[in-house]
Design an enzyme around this catalytic site. Structure first.
Site, PDB file in Angstrom:
ATOM      1  N   GLU A  85       0.827  -1.200   0.000  1.00 51.30           N
ATOM      2  CA  GLU A  85       0.000   0.000   0.000  1.00 51.30           C
ATOM      3  C   GLU A  85       0.857   1.244   0.000  1.00 51.30           C
ATOM      4  O   GLU A  85       1.878   1.315   0.672  1.00 51.30           O
ATOM      5  CB  GLU A  85      -0.932   0.011   1.216  1.00 51.30           C
ATOM      6  CG  GLU A  85      -1.915  -1.144   1.241  1.00 51.30           C
ATOM      7  CD  GLU A  85      -2.912  -1.115   0.093  1.00 51.30           C
ATOM      8  OE1 GLU A  85      -3.052  -0.050  -0.553  1.00 51.30           O
ATOM      9  OE2 GLU A  85      -3.539  -2.157  -0.180  1.00 51.30           O
ATOM     10  N   ARG A  95     -17.821  -1.008   5.432  1.00 54.99           N
ATOM     11  CA  ARG A  95     -18.854  -1.638   4.608  1.00 54.99           C
ATOM     12  C   ARG A  95     -19.516  -2.778   5.367  1.00 54.99           C
ATOM     13  O   ARG A  95     -20.682  -3.078   5.189  1.00 54.99           O
ATOM     14  CB  ARG A  95     -18.222  -2.162   3.316  1.00 54.99           C
ATOM     15  CG  ARG A  95     -19.193  -2.564   2.239  1.00 54.99           C
ATOM     16  CD  ARG A  95     -18.481  -2.955   0.957  1.00 54.99           C
ATOM     17  NE  ARG A  95     -17.549  -4.050   1.125  1.00 54.99           N
ATOM     18  CZ  ARG A  95     -17.883  -5.334   1.282  1.00 54.99           C
ATOM     19  NH1 ARG A  95     -19.147  -5.703   1.320  1.00 54.99           N
ATOM     20  NH2 ARG A  95     -16.964  -6.273   1.436  1.00 54.99           N
ATOM     21  N   CYS A 148      -7.997  -2.137   8.228  1.00 57.64           N
ATOM     22  CA  CYS A 148      -6.632  -2.133   7.680  1.00 57.64           C
ATOM     23  C   CYS A 148      -6.132  -0.710   7.476  1.00 57.64           C
ATOM     24  O   CYS A 148      -5.042  -0.353   7.932  1.00 57.64           O
ATOM     25  CB  CYS A 148      -6.593  -2.877   6.333  1.00 57.64           C
ATOM     26  SG  CYS A 148      -6.758  -4.670   6.503  1.00 57.64           S
ATOM     27  N   HIS A 172      -0.979  -5.874   1.902  1.00 54.98           N
ATOM     28  CA  HIS A 172      -2.181  -6.695   1.838  1.00 54.98           C
ATOM     29  C   HIS A 172      -1.841  -8.068   1.256  1.00 54.98           C
ATOM     30  O   HIS A 172      -1.088  -8.169   0.289  1.00 54.98           O
ATOM     31  CB  HIS A 172      -3.258  -5.996   0.995  1.00 54.98           C
ATOM     32  CG  HIS A 172      -4.264  -5.257   1.827  1.00 54.98           C
ATOM     33  ND1 HIS A 172      -4.495  -3.906   1.714  1.00 54.98           N
ATOM     34  CD2 HIS A 172      -5.116  -5.697   2.795  1.00 54.98           C
ATOM     35  CE1 HIS A 172      -5.442  -3.549   2.572  1.00 54.98           C
ATOM     36  NE2 HIS A 172      -5.831  -4.611   3.242  1.00 54.98           N
TER      37      HIS A 172
END
Lengths: 219, 219, 219, 219
Positions: A85, A95, A148, A172
């Site tokens: 990332e 979500r 995360c 990730h």
């Protein structure tokens, strides 16, 4: 430039979430801590998949370990390769509920903090090193807006405000095959993920400067 | 809260790039300017798909039009729905050359600028309004690192440093069917994209506050 | 029902094609032949990725080995799991040239042959066995129209017309990670593919009847 | 070769299934029947999404209409373009229940029937004609194993056994935007699907021979 600083590395992985019984990020972190690459002192910490609490645990570990480098890792179900990332965003927007039922919407990780922090890893050098080891990796432009990213942003804010020499980033990790036997989704075995993470640890521990390489996204 | 400010809207779309002969962003912008939603004064500007030059043209248009709201748009080939971008990143990293052959790698849009800016649109309200009109839309967590993000970041930096009341954002638009007749990739017809853009213009022009709705990403 | 017939198994894999330097199907076949599952006599044959010639080599191997079971395998780049093909179609229709430059369009594999043959494997039992071993597998409803399907159809036609007790089928194998290090496409390591293939060999060698399990597709 | 036969065309579409409230296949069929292309006599029939019953309704319509050409259509959620099916398979294998709760597993559509039938349409000519009209289309190598394939196979078997001059085929139609406003899945508006279907009807009604064009799949 070769990094000559503090050789202690803190690796963080998450507990399972979203109905899974395993989280490959923690499994990979544990595997690397059990067999660390030579010349690096690795400590592993397992984070709860809970907004706030995850960051409390990480902060405490940083205080205890005093690492020169912190690599946080998380599961990115559906991605086919390890993704390093690039940027952490000051935004919690869940979500799905976290493991304590929390589901923040459009809330800053740190009220008043900057909109984002860049990882302080040589992101493309790490990607290139994983590929050179025969394993798939790429740069990611978003770590999402779930726990995360929350931990990634919190880590970078901690470094910026309290530990100026601390470098940090987020990796990730795909599902492992055992999670997707009946789902036709991409996976990467744990041994491969751990080996790739080992390569990233040693690359990031040894180098502070990045290489010039293609890795952007048109959108 | 209802926006009572400056009702002038500047809409920007791009020229074609990457081997395409049309760019649906400019086509949609032109269609909205030709038939603007009631009560809104719309000016359209076409940007070159060139780092630097795109931002020069946008900056000049802002100076000339003095809009209260600027919506930039770009083509997001492969995405199936309109995506409203949430965050602009201070990073140029071209995977392909721009239309003048430029291909910056890991360069800031604005040296010394903050890592990112959030859009100052009611992003989720816009998404909800497009959906209510029967058209597909979602929130996006990354506008990439090509000329789209370059312009988006440049716009938000311009607002932050020179036009404090200016609000801005970025909308990514799918391919139109004509571009993908033989490619089995997602598309949305121009009329649908233009209608969705019209809905976003009027929603963003009328409202400054957002709604609380799910729209995050786990990664 | 337990198969009590001929325990000889012929495994076929392909040479590389489409610009690749390795074909995981041949690598997996070779690995299984080197370490076959107990109680099964495995012979491996490497097929050229050429319409016609591939089938000639397979036919000759069947004549030489006189197997009770033939499993052909091929690379299915982009699929994330092992897929066991259900049906072979009497159609050659090449999207890309084969390794000799051949590119048939809409031509039957066997003029006058039936439109299709079903695999004579317990397809769902094989899928279930691979999953039980912790590896990802699913049923596929199409083997495409390239050399893989060509060989699969030719094999089933050979069995139907000349070797009535011969059973046969086709397994598609994902890319291995080494092929996609820089492509963000799904992969499965060779050792995992070989182990899954071993499980399929032994399952298909021991059982002729299938289990009742979900495995269809809505389209 | 120009078809000089029976100019009556029977178009079939399905009722909604799988939790949807609309089925674009029926909507497109109805639109074409309401505004048929010149020179073609179009009759529309709506099929229940039920194994067995769907075929009964189709068979009855064929008996009543005595068409020269039958085009069945169904919804292919997730596909981005119109797909013209090439082959119907003698297999019912339901992943989800049909609209009466039926869920056959690995059962032939017609016991004792051949493994498959090819469509008797000029498949690639139809694909080319749709593309020439600026709309996206491609060849599909599998219609799945649900009610769509069931009806397609049943139709081709009916033609083969009872109506030797009847030509037939199957077209899969994407979701319409209204179905996926909040799902980030590909769609095609009803008007575009209906126009493409109109093009296919007239192409298939006028031509029995196909063109030579790329349209295969490597797997």
């Amino acid at each position: 430039m070769i990094a000559t600083q503090n050789p202690r590395v803190l690796l963080a992985g998450f507990e399972p979430f979203g109905g899974e019984t395993v989280n490959p990020s923690w499994e990979a972190v544990r595997a690397v801590a059990d067999e660390p690459p030579g010349g690096v002192d690795v400590t592993a910490v397992r984070l709860p998949c809970v907004f706030g609490a995850a960051l409390d645990v990480l902060r405490e570990a940083v205080r205890a370990v005093r690492p020169g480098l912190v690599l946080c890792t998380g599961q990115a179900g559906g991605r086919p390769d390890l993704t390093i990332e690039r940027i952490a965003v000051n935004l919690d927007d869940a979500r799905i509920p976290d493991n304590s039922g929390g589901r923040p919407v459009d809330r800053p990780v740190v009220p008043g903090g900057p909109a984002a922090y860049f990882a302080t890893l040589p992101v493309k050098r790490c990607v290139a090193a994983v590929r050179a080891a025969g394993l798939p990796a790429s740069v990611s432009q978003t770590a999402g807006t779930f726990v995360c990213n929350h931990v990634f942003y919190g880590l970078m804010h901690l470094a910026a405000t309290e530990y100026p020499t601390l470098r940090g980033g987020f990796v990730h990790i795909p599902y492992i095959p055992e999670q997707v036997v009946a789902r036709s989704e991409p996976s990467l075995p744990l041994a491969a993920a751990a080996e790739a993470l080992r390569v990233i640890v040693i690359t990031a521990a040894r180098h502070t400067d990045d290489i010039r390489a293609v890795g952007g996204a048109t959108h």
